[in-house]
Design an enzyme around this catalytic site. Structure first.
Site, PDB file in Angstrom:
ATOM      1  N   GLY A  13       0.898  -1.074   0.099  1.00  0.00           N
ATOM      2  CA  GLY A  13      -0.133   0.043  -0.024  1.00  0.00           C
ATOM      3  C   GLY A  13       1.029   1.298   0.161  1.00  0.00           C
ATOM      4  N   THR A  96      -9.124   0.658   3.897  1.00  0.00           N
ATOM      5  CA  THR A  96     -10.190  -0.031   4.757  1.00  0.00           C
ATOM      6  C   THR A  96     -11.294   0.939   4.600  1.00  0.00           C
ATOM      7  OG1 THR A  96      -9.196   0.882   6.668  1.00  0.00           O
ATOM      8  CG2 THR A  96      -8.586  -1.500   6.098  1.00  0.00           C
ATOM      9  N   CYS A 276     -10.910   9.062   7.874  1.00  0.00           N
ATOM     10  CA  CYS A 276     -10.808   8.302   8.750  1.00  0.00           C
ATOM     11  C   CYS A 276     -11.851   8.331   9.919  1.00  0.00           C
ATOM     12  CB  CYS A 276      -9.546   8.156   9.340  1.00  0.00           C
ATOM     13  SG  CYS A 276      -8.275   7.227   8.105  1.00  0.00           S
ATOM     14  N   PHE A 338      -9.740  18.721   2.608  1.00  0.00           N
ATOM     15  CA  PHE A 338     -10.474  18.576   4.005  1.00  0.00           C
ATOM     16  C   PHE A 338      -9.843  19.229   5.275  1.00  0.00           C
ATOM     17  CE2 PHE A 338      -8.439  15.557   7.006  1.00  0.00           C
ATOM     18  CZ  PHE A 338      -7.269  15.090   6.075  1.00  0.00           C
TER      19      PHE A 338
HETATM   20  P1  NAD Z   1      -4.816   5.003   0.423  1.00  0.00           P
HETATM   21  O1  NAD Z   1      -5.919   4.815  -0.180  1.00  0.00           O
HETATM   22  O2  NAD Z   1      -4.206   6.394   0.338  1.00  0.00           O
HETATM   23  O3  NAD Z   1      -3.592   3.979   0.035  1.00  0.00           O
HETATM   24  C1  NAD Z   1      -3.939   2.323   0.146  1.00  0.00           C
HETATM   25  C2  NAD Z   1      -3.086   1.861  -1.002  1.00  0.00           C
HETATM   26  O4  NAD Z   1      -3.150   0.390  -0.939  1.00  0.00           O
HETATM   27  C3  NAD Z   1      -3.734   2.265  -2.416  1.00  0.00           C
HETATM   28  O5  NAD Z   1      -2.717   2.894  -3.141  1.00  0.00           O
HETATM   29  C4  NAD Z   1      -4.056   0.739  -3.125  1.00  0.00           C
HETATM   30  O6  NAD Z   1      -3.781   0.812  -4.578  1.00  0.00           O
HETATM   31  C5  NAD Z   1      -3.221  -0.010  -2.207  1.00  0.00           C
HETATM   32  N1  NAD Z   1      -3.579  -1.459  -2.346  1.00  0.00           N
HETATM   33  C6  NAD Z   1      -4.724  -2.145  -1.998  1.00  0.00           C
HETATM   34  N2  NAD Z   1      -4.915  -3.246  -1.973  1.00  0.00           N
HETATM   35  C7  NAD Z   1      -3.820  -3.795  -2.214  1.00  0.00           C
HETATM   36  C8  NAD Z   1      -3.034  -4.845  -2.457  1.00  0.00           C
HETATM   37  N3  NAD Z   1      -3.695  -6.089  -2.315  1.00  0.00           N
HETATM   38  N4  NAD Z   1      -1.864  -5.213  -3.019  1.00  0.00           N
HETATM   39  C9  NAD Z   1      -0.934  -4.034  -3.127  1.00  0.00           C
HETATM   40  N5  NAD Z   1      -1.468  -2.526  -2.836  1.00  0.00           N
HETATM   41  C10 NAD Z   1      -2.764  -2.667  -2.622  1.00  0.00           C
HETATM   42  O7  NAD Z   1      -5.039   4.570   2.128  1.00  0.00           O
HETATM   43  P2  NAD Z   1      -4.358   5.552   3.062  1.00  0.00           P
HETATM   44  O8  NAD Z   1      -4.833   6.691   3.542  1.00  0.00           O
HETATM   45  O9  NAD Z   1      -2.756   5.278   3.205  1.00  0.00           O
HETATM   46  O10 NAD Z   1      -4.661   4.485   4.433  1.00  0.00           O
HETATM   47  C11 NAD Z   1      -4.406   3.139   4.704  1.00  0.00           C
HETATM   48  C12 NAD Z   1      -4.971   2.878   6.040  1.00  0.00           C
HETATM   49  O11 NAD Z   1      -4.281   3.538   6.973  1.00  0.00           O
HETATM   50  C13 NAD Z   1      -6.459   2.820   6.340  1.00  0.00           C
HETATM   51  O12 NAD Z   1      -6.787   1.662   7.105  1.00  0.00           O
HETATM   52  C14 NAD Z   1      -6.653   4.028   7.039  1.00  0.00           C
HETATM   53  O13 NAD Z   1      -7.799   3.962   7.878  1.00  0.00           O
HETATM   54  C15 NAD Z   1      -5.192   4.084   7.879  1.00  0.00           C
HETATM   55  N6  NAD Z   1      -4.698   5.334   8.276  1.00  0.00           N
HETATM   56  C16 NAD Z   1      -4.841   6.578   7.553  1.00  0.00           C
HETATM   57  C17 NAD Z   1      -4.338   7.677   7.897  1.00  0.00           C
HETATM   58  C18 NAD Z   1      -4.419   8.990   6.942  1.00  0.00           C
HETATM   59  O14 NAD Z   1      -4.201   9.991   7.414  1.00  0.00           O
HETATM   60  N7  NAD Z   1      -4.921   8.718   5.762  1.00  0.00           N
HETATM   61  C19 NAD Z   1      -3.598   7.812   9.206  1.00  0.00           C
HETATM   62  C20 NAD Z   1      -3.605   6.734   9.738  1.00  0.00           C
HETATM   63  C21 NAD Z   1      -4.128   5.631   9.554  1.00  0.00           C
HETATM   64  C1  UGA Z   2      -6.738  12.071  12.215  1.00  0.00           C
HETATM   65  C2  UGA Z   2      -5.926  11.919  13.451  1.00  0.00           C
HETATM   66  O1  UGA Z   2      -5.911  13.432  14.058  1.00  0.00           O
HETATM   67  C3  UGA Z   2      -4.741  11.187  13.350  1.00  0.00           C
HETATM   68  O2  UGA Z   2      -4.343  10.899  14.668  1.00  0.00           O
HETATM   69  C4  UGA Z   2      -5.310   9.699  12.663  1.00  0.00           C
HETATM   70  O3  UGA Z   2      -4.128   9.222  12.627  1.00  0.00           O
HETATM   71  C5  UGA Z   2      -6.001   9.844  11.333  1.00  0.00           C
HETATM   72  O4  UGA Z   2      -6.941  10.933  11.529  1.00  0.00           O
HETATM   73  C6  UGA Z   2      -6.362   8.670  10.784  1.00  0.00           C
HETATM   74  O5  UGA Z   2      -6.632   7.854  11.254  1.00  0.00           O
HETATM   75  O6  UGA Z   2      -6.461   8.873   9.528  1.00  0.00           O
HETATM   76  P1  UGA Z   2      -6.355  13.569   9.893  1.00  0.00           P
HETATM   77  O7  UGA Z   2      -7.641  13.264   9.542  1.00  0.00           O
HETATM   78  O8  UGA Z   2      -5.280  13.328   8.947  1.00  0.00           O
HETATM   79  O9  UGA Z   2      -5.766  12.690  11.183  1.00  0.00           O
HETATM   80  O10 UGA Z   2      -6.464  15.056  10.252  1.00  0.00           O
HETATM   81  P2  UGA Z   2      -6.841  15.943  11.489  1.00  0.00           P
HETATM   82  O11 UGA Z   2      -5.983  16.982  11.967  1.00  0.00           O
HETATM   83  O12 UGA Z   2      -7.386  15.277  12.697  1.00  0.00           O
HETATM   84  O13 UGA Z   2      -8.206  16.675  10.959  1.00  0.00           O
HETATM   85  C7  UGA Z   2      -9.335  15.787  10.774  1.00  0.00           C
HETATM   86  C8  UGA Z   2     -10.414  16.786  10.348  1.00  0.00           C
HETATM   87  O14 UGA Z   2     -10.949  17.453  11.523  1.00  0.00           O
HETATM   88  C9  UGA Z   2     -10.190  17.884   9.419  1.00  0.00           C
HETATM   89  O15 UGA Z   2     -11.365  18.181   8.590  1.00  0.00           O
HETATM   90  C10 UGA Z   2      -9.995  19.064  10.325  1.00  0.00           C
HETATM   91  O16 UGA Z   2     -10.038  20.466   9.701  1.00  0.00           O
HETATM   92  C11 UGA Z   2     -10.908  19.038  11.375  1.00  0.00           C
HETATM   93  N1  UGA Z   2     -10.672  19.524  12.662  1.00  0.00           N
HETATM   94  C12 UGA Z   2      -9.517  19.366  13.475  1.00  0.00           C
HETATM   95  C13 UGA Z   2     -11.366  20.624  12.903  1.00  0.00           C
HETATM   96  O17 UGA Z   2     -12.482  20.970  12.441  1.00  0.00           O
HETATM   97  N2  UGA Z   2     -11.142  21.103  14.185  1.00  0.00           N
HETATM   98  C14 UGA Z   2      -9.976  21.031  15.161  1.00  0.00           C
HETATM   99  O18 UGA Z   2      -9.927  21.434  16.113  1.00  0.00           O
HETATM  100  C15 UGA Z   2      -9.160  19.822  14.474  1.00  0.00           C
END
Ligand code: NAD
Ligand code: UGA
Length: 459
Positions: A13, A96, A276, A338
């Site tokens: 990923g 996911t 998320c 966002f």
């Molecule tokens: P994303 O959609 O940006 O990236 C996921 C990647 O996985 C995609 O590029 C997709 O092509 C690839 N993929 C899917 N199935 C695959 C497979 N079988 N083999 C190889 N590649 C494959 O997702 P993301 O934002 O990086 O999030 C990933 C996970 O991390 C999620 O569970 C999310 O909830 C969690 N998470 C995200 C954030 C965030 O800030 N985006 C922060 C913390 C946790």
């Molecule tokens: C959030 C969590 O902060 C991370 O710890 C977590 O790893 C991640 O989700 C995840 O699991 O994906 P993210 O969504 O990237 O991170 O960004 P945030 O800074 O948390 O902001 C989320 C949303 O809340 C944004 O739309 C932001 O503008 C809003 N927000 C945040 C508010 O409206 N007010 C605040 O005081 C803070």
């Protein structure tokens, strides 16, 4: 037996988490080869692109880290099976999202990409492999992964760990380089210590927490639920402030000074977005119902409902202040991502708010420094166009303001804090409004320039 030494890491990923996380691991662990694999050849090509300002993920500082490590001990590849075969440790960092159909649609997480990854690992791995859940997953998913791996044929063995990621977009590199904590859940002490040794290269030992698998999985959902709950809480109070003459920023400062409450995550806004928060709370709600905990499910569900209400309320407020109709009226939209400092629009409040305004016939002039026109078109469900109920992307605030009855600030990009309101107000059709859903703009300067101003949470 000594600790298994990790020399080679594969991350499945190459998304918002996989890319930045592995870049920082490679940067801090020069003796470890780190390869990020993805099914999307386009995404991998973009990670390998010569122009570091065009990586598929925009994060401040990411270009420098990738520039230092790529080709040295950081690689991006579509050779999924070969990379797994060569790896001592495999991170699963795939998407996911919420299920859109079938059992649990609209709430449960869709684990098909996780399951597919586990099957590929079972097939391709060689010798002993540590498999790490990096994706955010429902509690007890490790059990499913263990079962799939147990069905692998041949002389292989596995240890499964949970190591959820807490980075926030826009500050990913800083969060990864200086995390509040690293969480490792597992049953196999050797695997736990091997992963802890990787983080130990730059994270203080007391910040590396070890728990059982289920606590680790649930801690991630809980952290996001608590963070999102604070935003819905402050947004609910913002509406109350508007009704009563209080000011939500003063209230936030007053309550945030209490060290038990703390000052962070108390900014009222257009509702939380991002891939998320909503997904993870809905998943929590689904799991609570599954375990028969209806009251607990209803409690958390309300956080998401309040968030939807906040987004809807802003669109309605704009319409109502513009004499009850926006049909054919130009509205400049400031920001589409966002949050600031990211190109990500997943679940951005701007999507719902813009869609509501388009449905009412508004003509939107949208400016965002990082979001592409094609992404806006996908999110809004219609291509850029002209006439009633249309939108177009414009390069600067000036074009967004041109002939507009209102500007609507939705993302807190720094450039929106320093707008020259005398110049911008002169471009608008009077009487004109500034609707500031982030309280980011200089409201006094906008008022002095003759605009009427609504700022979230200001009574
Ligand atoms: P994303 O959609 O940006 O990236 C996921 C990647 O996985 C995609 O590029 C997709 O092509 C690839 N993929 C899917 N199935 C695959 C497979 N079988 N083999 C190889 N590649 C494959 O997702 P993301 O934002 O990086 O999030 C990933 C996970 O991390 C999620 O569970 C999310 O909830 C969690 N998470 C995200 C954030 C965030 O800030 N985006 C922060 C913390 C946790
Ligand atoms: C959030 C969590 O902060 C991370 O710890 C977590 O790893 C991640 O989700 C995840 O699991 O994906 P993210 O969504 O990237 O991170 O960004 P945030 O800074 O948390 O902001 C989320 C949303 O809340 C944004 O739309 C932001 O503008 C809003 N927000 C945040 C508010 O409206 N007010 C605040 O005081 C803070």
């Amino acid at each position: 037996m000594g600790l298994p030494t990790i020399r080679s890491i594969c991350c499945i990923g190459a998304g918002y988490v996989g890319g930045p996380t592995m870049a920082v691991i490679a940067d801090r662990c020069p003796d470890v080869q780190v390869t990020v694999v993805d099914l999307s050849a386009e995404r991998i090509a973009a990670w390998n692109g010569a122009d570091l300002s065009r990586l598929p993920v925009y994060e401040p500082g990411l270009d420098a880290v990738v520039g230092r490590c790529r080709g040295r001990n950081l690689h991006f590849s579509t050779a999924v099976e070969e990379t797994i075969a060569a790896a001592d440790l495999v991170f699963i960092s795939v998407n996911t999202p919420t299920k859109t159909k079938g059992l649990g649609a609209g709430q449960a997480s869709d684990l098909k990409w996780v399951e597919a990854s586990a099957r590929t690992v079972a097939k391709a791995a060689q010798g002993h492999t540590i498999v790490v859940e990096k994706s955010t997953l429902p509690v007890r998913t490790a059990e499913v992964i263990q079962e799939i791996l147990a069905s692998a044929e041949g002389a292989k063995s596995f240890a499964v760990l949970s190591n959820p990621e807490f980075l926030a977009e826009g500050t990913a590199i800083a969060d990864l380089e200086k995390p509040d904590r690293v969480l490792i859940g597992g049953q196999d002490p050797e695997a736990i210590e091997a992963l802890a040794a990787i983080y130990g290269q730059w994270v203080a030992p007391q910040k590396i927490l070890r728990t059982n698998l289920w606590s680790s999985e649930l801690s991630k959902l809980t952290a996001n639920a608590f963070l999102a709950q604070r935003i819905s809480s402050i947004n609910s109070i913002a509406a109350f402030c508007e009704a009563t003459g209080a000011n939500v920023r003063e209230v936030a400062r007053a309550i945030g000074a209490d060290s038990r409450i703390g000052e962070k995550f108390l900014q009222a806004g257009p509702g939380f977005g991002g891939s998320c928060f909503q997904k993870d709370i809905l998943n929590l709600v689904y799991l609570c119902r599954h375990y028969g905990l209806e009251e607990v499910a209803a409690y958390w569900e309300q956080v998401v409902r309040l968030n939807h209400w906040q987004q809807q309320r802003i669109a309605r407020l704009v319409i109502s202040k513009l004499f009850g109709t926006v049909s054919g009226k130009r509205i400049g939209v400031l920001g589409f991502a966002f949050k600031a400092d990211t190109n990500d629009t997943r679940e951005s409040p701007a999507i719902r708010i813009c869609r509501d305004l388009l449905e009412e016939g508004a003509v939107l002039q949208i400016v965002d420094p990082k979001v592409s026109e094609s992404q806006m078109a996908r999110d809004l469900g219609q291509p850029a166009g002209a006439g009633e109920g249309s939108w177009q992307q414009v390069p600067e605030v000036q074009q967004a303001a041109s002939g507009a009855d209102a500007l609507l600030l939705l993302t807190e990009w720094q450039q929106f804090a320093v707008i020259d309101w005398q110049q911008v107000a002169a471009l608008m059709r009077q009487p004109a409004w500034l609707f500031d859903a982030r309280a980011k703009a200089d409201a006094a300067a906008a008022r002095a320039a003759g605009l009427q101003v609504w700022s979230v949470g200001e009574g």
